[in-house]
Design an enzyme around this catalytic site. Structure first.
Site, PDB file in Angstrom:
ATOM      1  N   HIS A  96       0.816  -1.214   0.000  1.00 16.93           N
ATOM      2  CA  HIS A  96       0.000   0.000   0.000  1.00 16.93           C
ATOM      3  C   HIS A  96       0.852   1.267   0.000  1.00 16.93           C
ATOM      4  O   HIS A  96       0.390   2.315  -0.435  1.00 16.93           O
ATOM      5  CB  HIS A  96      -0.936   0.016   1.217  1.00 16.93           C
ATOM      6  CG  HIS A  96      -2.140  -0.843   1.028  1.00 16.93           C
ATOM      7  ND1 HIS A  96      -2.132  -2.187   1.291  1.00 16.93           N
ATOM      8  CD2 HIS A  96      -3.383  -0.560   0.564  1.00 16.93           C
ATOM      9  CE1 HIS A  96      -3.334  -2.688   1.030  1.00 16.93           C
ATOM     10  NE2 HIS A  96      -4.103  -1.726   0.575  1.00 16.93           N
ATOM     11  N   GLY A  97       2.065   1.183   0.504  1.00 13.48           N
ATOM     12  CA  GLY A  97       2.896   2.387   0.526  1.00 13.48           C
ATOM     13  C   GLY A  97       4.269   2.082   1.081  1.00 13.48           C
ATOM     14  O   GLY A  97       4.413   1.214   1.948  1.00 13.48           O
TER      15      GLY A  97
END
Lengths: 400, 408
Positions: free
Chosen positions: A320-321
């Site tokens: 996600h990041g």
């Protein structure tokens, strides 16, 4: 939000009438592929298209050969490209820089000159789809022979930016059906889905504005407002993400193409396992099939199962990041899921008692699940140290 | 179809053709409603676009709304006076009863109709000037009154304005409401080149190209003003959903600035004032042997305003509160005075009318460093009104020798 730009409105106004009005498969395919190329090039720019094009060509070629070695090499190339574009800065600045602080600034400065300012648009989605394709081809699934069909699978515009992560075995028949026939029912269903997604986005954007304003003042809110903040944060994430998925599914449906569902009322789940079967389904099933099960899944004893789950969720968070908080959020969910799946065995009679209570009072299980997920959103959005402090503040006290 | 796809209840019960027909009909109805509603004035007892109904709270009045507002305010037989410019012209620090435009209306009398389109932070030739440019077609007896800070070395902004209000210019342009102005077109082409990689600039253009024929922002603005606000923003906080008509004008009458406040402001404002004076020195007193450089203010006025509007424009050059000037050395004060004069001259060279209304204002006419009290607004109106009347006579709006009733 690419679907909420006026450029996109103009794009859709040109693409759909062309697609609907010419009931010839070859023309529809040409329209669809051109639309995908224009959409991707407009939003990603040439620098964002080139790496994806190279990876796509390699993936297609590897699929055609069906050579296990070639496929493995291309999978490695895809993963390395993802790591290079998305995680290099984090790994060198945050991880290596944490070891020697004086390296941090110099590494950051050098990387700033060397790396593009942002990774190619949606590289995470592309890589996951390419890896899925090659892995399945290696396992014996048929490869895609036509470069045009592969191109449509690779850069199908509705799902480029935020998924769902497509499975080519599901996508290809749906896509071929769409090329052959798109009916008023498809268009109507698609429009309704897009409208539902838009409404979700409007609510989510309002919540985003509210959260952006109050986030820095979280410490000054009283306890009830802090809980309200968590509720808004959780609602915002769901509406934002599922709204985008709704629109992607709706736009695909307007082409006559049915994409897999990505969210199924996740906040109604009564345990974390069920939550992850309802939340970003295409990603969680991808991680299950290509990380968790190959690591051994639940087949090698409870300890290994727990470790596999933690590794899979750490990867999920990191996907996600590229930041500590995303990684921490993944591990937080991994821990939750491990507790959820082992507490009955570990706690013996107490565990059995708890499980019976949860079965008798499903509202309690539901509330606990929601609480765990909601608090986890703090970790997802804020640096780890700050999110821990915010969690503490949920119990009362002031920030000072 | 996807094998695993199981249609839900909605999908099974949906009748596609009635739905699609409904969507198309509703869409066309919304466009038509936007077009019709935009032509009706929705604002109750309009005084000005205060911050609860302007861009600060994400409310963006459209060209159609301004046109309908003008229809209600102006009378083709009378002289239309549009007031643009920043918070000084808007009447910041005054309630609607005591704002500058009320006093200007009183000074000018019944032969004139004054409409306040100034907004806090507005550049001299933004919103109000754009409105004047397209309203002059329907109201040829039109005068634009706007303001600027002192400084021939400071330009008056881009022709299409700052990003916050650029939509208004672009909308007027997309709807074909603006006059031809080659100097402006040349400057806009330069800006377009510079903004080629700015997605927000491209997006704004696309937005107004879509909205131009569809009028959806007109519909939404009327809906938001009369029924329900759909976008949260902090200034509206706990009541953000309320229709904008529910909010009264929030500005209150401010007292004159007291000496303690003036002293406390000196620390931050005086260095800025000195920098402003020094920055303009080359345009006022060039070094010996050096010619006056080209004047950015003059150039930017020509790039912002088409010729026919320039002769109809009066720019007030606003001075700061005299208290702060008194803190300067005599040399600095002298240079400041020359800068004001040079600003007026630069504006006149650009073809607009200019006035320095600050000479008659004293410290008690100021509510802070630059904003005026009610009394200050009245004095400025007294100064501006004769110039407006003189312009009206010169432009042939009123008969020679008729000054209008005004203030005796």
């Amino acid at each position: 939000m690419l679907f909420l730009t006026y450029w996109f409105v103009l794009f859709a106004c040109v693409v759909y009438p062309l697609y609907w009005l010419v009931p010839v498969r070859a023309v529809r395919l040409a329209v669809l592929l051109s639309a995908c190329a224009v959409f991707h090039t407009h939003f990603a720019g040439p620098a964002g298209v080139l790496p994806i094009a190279v990876l796509a060509v390699l993936t297609y070629a590897a699929g055609l050969t069906r050579s296990r070695t070639f496929c493995s090499l291309v999978i490695a190339a895809c993963v390395l490209a993802l790591v290079f574009y998305k995680y290099t800065t984090f790994l060198l600045v945050e991880v290596v820089g944490a070891v020697r602080l004086e390296w941090r600034d110099s590494l950051g400065g050098h990387l700033h000159d060397l790396l593009p300012s942002a990774p190619p648009l949606a590289i995470s989605f592309f890589v996951f789809e390419f890896v899925h394709y090659l892995a399945d081809v290696c396992r014996g699934s048929p490869s895609i022979k036509s470069p045009l069909h592969f191109g449509a699978y690779a850069i199908f515009w509705p799902s480029i930016v935020a998924g769902p992560v497509k499975r080519y075995q599901d996508f290809l028949p749906a896509y071929k059906r769409g090329l052959k026939r798109v009916c008023a029912h498809d268009v109507a269903v698609g429009l309704v889905r897009v409208a539902v997604g838009l409404v979700k986005k409007v609510v989510a954007d309002n919540l985003t504005a509210w959260l952006t304003y109050w986030g820095p003042h979280f410490d000054k809110l009283d306890v009830l407002w802090r809980w309200y903040f968590i509720a808004c944060l959780s609602t915002r994430v769901l509406l934002d993400f599922s709204g985008y998925s709704d629109m992607a599914i709706g736009f695909a449906r307007m082409h006559g193409i049915v994409l897999a569902e990505n969210f199924r009322w996740p906040y109604l789940a009564r345990d974390l396992a069920s939550f992850w079967q309802r939340w970003h389904i295409s990603l969680s099933t991808w991680i299950r099939d290509y990380v968790y099960i190959p690591l051994g899944g639940s087949r090698c004893g409870p300890v290994r199962k727990a470790l596999n789950g933690l590794a899979a969720f750490a990867l999920c968070g990191f996907w996600h990041g590229a930041s500590w908080n995303c990684l921490a959020w993944g591990i937080y969910n991994g821990i939750g899921l491990t507790i959820c799946s082992t507490y009955r065995r570990l706690l013996g009679r107490v565990g059995d008692g708890l499980a019976t209570r949860f079965e008798r009072y499903p509202q309690v299980a539901w509330a606990l699940t929601l609480l765990y997920v909601g608090i986890g959103m703090l970790i997802f959005f804020y640096p780890v140290e700050r999110s821990l402090r915010m969690m503490g503040l949920l119990l009362g006290g002031t920030g000072s | 179809m996807n094998e695993s796809h199981r249609p839900g209840l909605l999908e099974r019960s949906l009748a596609p053709w009635p739905l699609l027909l409904g969507v198309v009909t509703a869409f066309l109805a919304c466009c038509l409603a936007g077009r019709v509603l935009g032509r009706r004035n929705c604002f109750d007892r309009f005084d000005r676009f205060h911050y609860l109904m302007d861009y600060i709270t994400l409310y963006y009045p459209t060209t159609s709304q301004v046109q309908s507002l003008a229809r209600e305010t102006f009378d083709p037989a009378k002289v239309a006076v549009i007031v643009g410019g920043n918070s000084i012209m808007y009447g910041g620090g005054s309630d609607p009863e005591h704002m500058f435009t009320r006093y200007l209306q009183a000074e000018l009398g019944d032969e004139y109709r004054v409409l306040n389109l100034a907004m806090p932070g507005e550049m001299p030739f933004e919103f109000g000037a754009t409105a004047a440019e397209f309203l002059v077609r329907d109201y040829p007896k039109l005068i634009l009154v706007t303001n600027t800070w002192i400084g021939p070395g400071t330009d008056a902004g881009d022709p299409d304005g700052r990003p916050e209000l650029r939509y208004f210019f672009e909308e007027a342009r997309a709807r074909g409401l603006l006059m031809d102005c080659p100097e402006r077109e040349a400057r806009l082409r330069e800006l377009e080149q510079q903004r080629q990689k700015d997605p927000s600039a491209l997006e704004l253009k696309a937005q107004l190209r879509v909205d131009g024929p569809l009028y959806f922002r007109d519909l939404w603005n009327v809906f938001t003003y009369q029924h329900l606000t759909t976008v949260w923003c902090n200034p509206l906080a706990g009541s953000w959903w309320r229709p904008r008509r529910d909010y009264p004008d929030p500005d209150k009458l401010a007292p004159p600035v007291d000496e303690a406040t003036q002293r406390s402001l000196c620390g931050t404002y005086l260095p800025q004032l000195r920098a402003q004076i020094e920055g303009n020195r080359p345009y006022v007193r060039p070094a010996p042997g050096q010619a006056l450089p080209p004047c950015p203010l003059e150039r930017s006025v020509k790039a912002c305003l088409p010729g026919p509007l320039r002769e109809r424009t009066l720019v007030l050059v606003n001075r700061c509160c005299p208290y702060f000037l008194e803190q300067l050395t005599p040399q600095e004060r002298g240079l400041y005075g020359e800068t004001v004069l040079a600003t007026v001259q630069a504006l006149e060279r650009a073809g607009v009318n200019a006035l320095d209304p600050g000479r008659s204002l004293s410290t008690r006419h100021y509510g802070d460093v630059v904003h005026l009290t009610a009394e200050g607004g009245r004095r400025m109106a007294e100064e501006a009104a004769p110039k407006v009347r003189e312009m009206a006579r010169r432009l042939g709006y009123v008969a020679q020798g008729r000054a209008g009733p005004g203030r005796k």
